[in-house]
Design an enzyme around this catalytic site. Sequence first.
Site, PDB file in Angstrom:
ATOM      1  CG  PHE A  66      -2.068  -1.084   1.064  1.00  0.00           C
ATOM      2  CD1 PHE A  66      -2.625  -1.665  -0.052  1.00  0.00           C
ATOM      3  CD2 PHE A  66      -2.555  -1.563   2.089  1.00  0.00           C
ATOM      4  CE1 PHE A  66      -3.708  -2.413  -0.122  1.00  0.00           C
ATOM      5  CE2 PHE A  66      -3.510  -2.673   2.134  1.00  0.00           C
ATOM      6  CZ  PHE A  66      -3.731  -3.069   0.748  1.00  0.00           C
ATOM      7  CG  ASN A  97       7.132  -1.189  -0.594  1.00  0.00           C
ATOM      8  OD1 ASN A  97       8.178  -0.465  -0.574  1.00  0.00           O
ATOM      9  ND2 ASN A  97       6.373  -0.810  -1.647  1.00  0.00           N
ATOM     10  CG  ASP A 307       4.866  -8.259  -7.058  1.00  0.00           C
ATOM     11  OD1 ASP A 307       4.874  -8.040  -5.730  1.00  0.00           O
ATOM     12  OD2 ASP A 307       5.526  -8.087  -7.747  1.00  0.00           O
ATOM     13  N   GLY A 326       6.936  -1.257 -10.461  1.00  0.00           N
ATOM     14  CA  GLY A 326       5.677  -1.608  -9.917  1.00  0.00           C
ATOM     15  C   GLY A 326       4.485  -1.460 -10.661  1.00  0.00           C
TER      16      GLY A 326
END
Length: 418
Positions: A66, A97, A307, A326
Amino acid sequence: MNILLKSAKIICPENGSLHLKKRDILIKKGIIEKISTSIEVNSNTKCIDYKNLHISLGWIDSSVSFGEPGFEERETIENGLDVAARSGFSDILLNPNTNPLPDTSSDIVFLKERAKNSTTNLHPLGCLTINSEGKDLAELFDMKNAGAVAYYDFKKQISNPNILKIALLYAESFDGLIFSYPQNGDIAGKGIVHEGEVSTALGLKAIPALAEELQISRDLFILEYTGGKLHIPTISTANSVKLIANAKKRGLDVSCSVAVHNLIFTDESLKEFDTNFKVSPPLRSKSDCKALIKGLKDGIVDFVTSDHIPIAIEEKMVEFDNAVDGSIGLESAFGSLNHILGLEKTISLLTKGRERFGLGQTAIKEGEKACITLFDPDDENVFMEKQILSNTKNSMFLGSRLKGKVYGTINNDKLLIQ
């Protein structure tokens, strides 16, 4: 809350008496009270009577990011869990993260508190090492007691093999699970895409498959020496599948996952320099895609994950080399998998992982807690930006053809639908 699911087709291969049967399901205060061919209820019960309604056990995603705390512009915990529930996921493992990184028990408590009263359960991953710097182990046991389900220096190699050795030995004493990202940083260097014809043609620095396979080989040797439990997240090459298959034959306690996008897209997608396709590990070759899909079908690759990594637009709208890795994937995961694997295999994969990650078992049967995903597996659509529920829109699936529509999730005595 009282809920009646009308004429829901149940996809639950482990329950032969209900699998592929249409049933009414009455849920009262979060518990499945009755399953029958027909149930009549009063006006105090919310009736869900959707077109081509199918249900399964709630889905699990083992790699979700997030942003909160520290990167709330990417995604907040509240909205991220809302997205997960509307995308069919009753449980997500949250990657470390954030800023600060969760490397103490108090960090884990903070994440659990922020996720209270949500439809989707948040299971934090704690950092393996302090500040994910790869030098000293973090408070593994204390974090476990606070609610961490495993330990991971997110998308960072464990450079020092002794750190992995000590972590596996120590965590074995309390049945802890260690994640090790499969990339040797010295081999990968400053590479950003798969090494092959495409990287050469585009003039982009490349990461050879060797970088992944060398790290996995090392980690498996250490696991064989130490014992313990090892999970290798988001593998991406054909030889990685072979290495893990051989390790399992030798009886090692190892599991692995693959990202949905590494099953569908190849490095050919990079030719337009669209930064939504810049991910880690990188998109590989067509032969790697085929091997990963076969690995899933053969049971060598244990789990599939979205992912999901939200990235702010200013971190993507830059030169390809400088863009942050990402792609988001929660909203498109089911439709993508169902399109390439078919319904039963897709559901089997999306519901796997409870035992491995210590999430607690559940079932679709009377007297059990209702942890259910609602969907239509036959709805065909092209994934558009309006279908993205996340705060950021960095999806490589935009414009892709999907098969299946998620209605939502019932969990924790809550119903959240699109």
